[in-house]
Design a protein around this motif. Structure first.
Motif, PDB file in Angstrom:
ATOM      1  N   SER A 139     -11.006 -20.075   8.317  1.00  0.00           N
ATOM      2  CA  SER A 139     -11.051 -21.147   9.322  1.00  0.00           C
ATOM      3  C   SER A 139      -9.698 -21.846   9.435  1.00  0.00           C
ATOM      4  N   LEU A 140      -9.044 -22.063   8.289  1.00  0.00           N
ATOM      5  CA  LEU A 140      -7.717 -22.680   8.305  1.00  0.00           C
ATOM      6  C   LEU A 140      -6.727 -21.800   9.058  1.00  0.00           C
ATOM      7  N   GLU A 141      -6.851 -20.505   8.887  1.00  0.00           N
ATOM      8  CA  GLU A 141      -6.000 -19.594   9.643  1.00  0.00           C
ATOM      9  C   GLU A 141      -6.247 -19.758  11.140  1.00  0.00           C
ATOM     10  N   GLY A 142      -7.516 -19.912  11.507  1.00  0.00           N
ATOM     11  CA  GLY A 142      -7.841 -20.164  12.908  1.00  0.00           C
ATOM     12  C   GLY A 142      -7.218 -21.449  13.407  1.00  0.00           C
ATOM     13  N   ASP A 143      -7.224 -22.501  12.581  1.00  0.00           N
ATOM     14  CA  ASP A 143      -6.618 -23.779  12.962  1.00  0.00           C
ATOM     15  C   ASP A 143      -5.117 -23.611  13.212  1.00  0.00           C
ATOM     16  N   CYS A 144      -4.491 -22.774  12.392  1.00  0.00           N
ATOM     17  CA  CYS A 144      -3.059 -22.514  12.587  1.00  0.00           C
ATOM     18  C   CYS A 144      -2.824 -21.878  13.956  1.00  0.00           C
ATOM     19  N   TYR A 145      -3.647 -20.904  14.307  1.00  0.00           N
ATOM     20  CA  TYR A 145      -3.487 -20.237  15.600  1.00  0.00           C
ATOM     21  C   TYR A 145      -3.750 -21.194  16.759  1.00  0.00           C
ATOM     22  N   VAL A 146      -4.698 -22.119  16.584  1.00  0.00           N
ATOM     23  CA  VAL A 146      -4.958 -23.109  17.630  1.00  0.00           C
ATOM     24  C   VAL A 146      -3.720 -23.944  17.889  1.00  0.00           C
ATOM     25  N   ASN A 147      -3.083 -24.385  16.801  1.00  0.00           N
ATOM     26  CA  ASN A 147      -1.877 -25.203  16.956  1.00  0.00           C
ATOM     27  C   ASN A 147      -0.719 -24.425  17.566  1.00  0.00           C
ATOM     28  N   LEU A 148      -0.763 -23.107  17.402  1.00  0.00           N
ATOM     29  CA  LEU A 148       0.250 -22.249  18.030  1.00  0.00           C
ATOM     30  C   LEU A 148      -0.176 -21.823  19.435  1.00  0.00           C
ATOM     31  N   LYS A 159     -14.782 -16.500  14.105  1.00  0.00           N
ATOM     32  CA  LYS A 159     -15.885 -15.535  14.026  1.00  0.00           C
ATOM     33  C   LYS A 159     -15.973 -14.939  12.625  1.00  0.00           C
ATOM     34  N   ASP A 160     -14.824 -14.619  12.051  1.00  0.00           N
ATOM     35  CA  ASP A 160     -14.807 -14.081  10.688  1.00  0.00           C
ATOM     36  C   ASP A 160     -15.321 -15.119   9.693  1.00  0.00           C
ATOM     37  N   ALA A 161     -14.921 -16.373   9.905  1.00  0.00           N
ATOM     38  CA  ALA A 161     -15.373 -17.442   9.018  1.00  0.00           C
ATOM     39  C   ALA A 161     -16.890 -17.587   9.079  1.00  0.00           C
ATOM     40  N   VAL A 162     -17.446 -17.460  10.266  1.00  0.00           N
ATOM     41  CA  VAL A 162     -18.900 -17.532  10.432  1.00  0.00           C
ATOM     42  C   VAL A 162     -19.575 -16.419   9.642  1.00  0.00           C
ATOM     43  N   LYS A 163     -19.045 -15.218   9.723  1.00  0.00           N
ATOM     44  CA  LYS A 163     -19.626 -14.081   8.998  1.00  0.00           C
ATOM     45  C   LYS A 163     -19.536 -14.280   7.489  1.00  0.00           C
ATOM     46  N   ILE A 164     -18.370 -14.716   7.030  1.00  0.00           N
ATOM     47  CA  ILE A 164     -18.156 -14.866   5.594  1.00  0.00           C
ATOM     48  C   ILE A 164     -19.033 -15.975   5.021  1.00  0.00           C
ATOM     49  N   SER A 165     -19.248 -17.043   5.794  1.00  0.00           N
ATOM     50  CA  SER A 165     -20.001 -18.200   5.294  1.00  0.00           C
ATOM     51  C   SER A 165     -21.486 -17.915   5.125  1.00  0.00           C
ATOM     52  N   ASP A 166     -21.958 -16.810   5.681  1.00  0.00           N
ATOM     53  CA  ASP A 166     -23.304 -16.306   5.393  1.00  0.00           C
ATOM     54  C   ASP A 166     -24.397 -17.349   5.663  1.00  0.00           C
ATOM     55  N   ASN A 167     -24.355 -17.916   6.871  1.00  0.00           N
ATOM     56  CA  ASN A 167     -25.409 -18.834   7.325  1.00  0.00           C
ATOM     57  C   ASN A 167     -25.540 -20.093   6.464  1.00  0.00           C
ATOM     58  N   ASN A 168     -24.453 -20.516   5.855  1.00  0.00           N
ATOM     59  CA  ASN A 168     -24.488 -21.776   5.121  1.00  0.00           C
ATOM     60  C   ASN A 168     -24.765 -22.907   6.116  1.00  0.00           C
ATOM     61  N   PRO A 169     -25.781 -23.736   5.878  1.00  0.00           N
ATOM     62  CA  PRO A 169     -26.183 -24.739   6.874  1.00  0.00           C
ATOM     63  C   PRO A 169     -25.166 -25.841   7.118  1.00  0.00           C
ATOM     64  N   PHE A 175     -17.871 -23.960  11.728  1.00  0.00           N
ATOM     65  CA  PHE A 175     -16.989 -22.915  12.248  1.00  0.00           C
ATOM     66  C   PHE A 175     -17.390 -22.538  13.680  1.00  0.00           C
ATOM     67  N   LEU A 176     -18.691 -22.543  13.950  1.00  0.00           N
ATOM     68  CA  LEU A 176     -19.164 -22.268  15.306  1.00  0.00           C
ATOM     69  C   LEU A 176     -18.682 -23.344  16.270  1.00  0.00           C
ATOM     70  N   LEU A 177     -18.695 -24.591  15.818  1.00  0.00           N
ATOM     71  CA  LEU A 177     -18.251 -25.697  16.662  1.00  0.00           C
ATOM     72  C   LEU A 177     -16.761 -25.566  16.986  1.00  0.00           C
ATOM     73  N   LYS A 178     -15.983 -25.118  16.010  1.00  0.00           N
ATOM     74  CA  LYS A 178     -14.555 -24.899  16.272  1.00  0.00           C
ATOM     75  C   LYS A 178     -14.371 -23.793  17.309  1.00  0.00           C
ATOM     76  N   GLU A 179     -15.145 -22.741  17.180  1.00  0.00           N
ATOM     77  CA  GLU A 179     -15.054 -21.643  18.138  1.00  0.00           C
ATOM     78  C   GLU A 179     -15.405 -22.128  19.547  1.00  0.00           C
ATOM     79  N   ALA A 180     -16.442 -22.950  19.639  1.00  0.00           N
ATOM     80  CA  ALA A 180     -16.858 -23.483  20.941  1.00  0.00           C
ATOM     81  C   ALA A 180     -15.768 -24.344  21.558  1.00  0.00           C
ATOM     82  N   THR A 181     -15.073 -25.108  20.729  1.00  0.00           N
ATOM     83  CA  THR A 181     -13.996 -25.975  21.225  1.00  0.00           C
ATOM     84  C   THR A 181     -12.864 -25.151  21.830  1.00  0.00           C
TER      85      THR A 181
END
Length: 227
Positions: A139-148, A159-169, A175-181
């Motif tokens: 997710s932090l890597e995604g944040d870096c790309y957003v700033n770039l 999307k990768d972060a969502v998969k790795i987090s394995d449905n953690n509530p 991570f989904l909210l970041k993707e939506a943004t």
């Protein structure tokens, strides 16, 4: 008179194995040096393994852990720049778990300093078998790309972060909210709305936990998609 000697047709695979073992035995008896050198070779391999474990690997791990601990102390004391330099040194000089963790810590400090491309390089060198830390790093890597402003790459990371987090509530919907943004920034309102629906369906308590009305976000996205 019947011939009691077994023919080729009556010989079994066990006979053939016995013949093979007999042949090996005869070779060993005729050339005992082969056995001696074989034992020497095995002993040498074992010695090399033990040398690596106790003379190289273990001291290497200890040195890496010590160096990482020194960087951690600098960070706790608020000396971020010194801590960053030490983490970078550990990452460059050491492998093992300490070197791996140094990559993540260096990336976090570089992100705080706005050095997003450098942070991405360290994050790509980091790997984690732990679900939440691994997902947060992605997710932090995604944040870096957003700033770039590299939005497609950012979405891939989320999307990768969502998969790795394995449905953690607690983490997966974040991570989904970041993707939506990011999808909203790209004006892909239909995909944005789909994510809000996913959050509401699979993580209904998340919005109230963080004080965000996900339903309003969904309605906003649906309204934008309909225009």
């Amino acid at each position: 008179m019947a011939n009691n000697k077994p023919t080729e047709e009556t010989r079994t695979s066990i006979d053939e194995v016995n013949d093979t073992l007999t042949g090996i035995g005869e070779k060993v008896q005729s050339n005992p040096k082969v056995v001696v050198w074989a034992c020497v070779a095995v002993t040498a391999v074992v010695a090399i393994i033990l040398l690596y474990v106790y003379a190289i690997r273990q001291p290497g791990q200890n040195a890496a852990n010590t160096a990482l601990g020194q960087a951690d102390i600098e960070l706790l004391m608020g000396n971020d720049s010194i801590a960053l330099a030490k983490y970078q040194q550990v990452a460059a000089d050491h492998g093992y778990d300490a070197g791996n963790l140094a990559n993540l810590n260096a990336a976090i400090l570089l992100y705080k300093n706005g050095k997003y491309e450098e942070a991405i390089n360290y994050l790509k060198s980091y790997s984690s078998s732990e679900t939440i830390i691994g997902a947060s790093a992605k997710s932090l890597e995604g944040d870096c790309y957003v700033n770039l402003k590299q939005y497609p790459q950012a979405i891939d990371c989320y999307k990768d972060a969502v998969k790795i987090s394995d449905n953690n509530p607690h983490y997966t919907p974040a991570f989904l909210l970041k993707e939506a943004t990011v999808l909203r920034e790209q004006k892909d309102f239909k995909a944005e709305a789909a994510i809000y629906e996913e959050i509401l369906n699979n993580y209904p308590n998340y919005g109230s936990e963080i004080g965000v009305d996900i339903k309003k976000y969904l309605e906003r996205a649906q309204d934008a998609a309909s225009k």
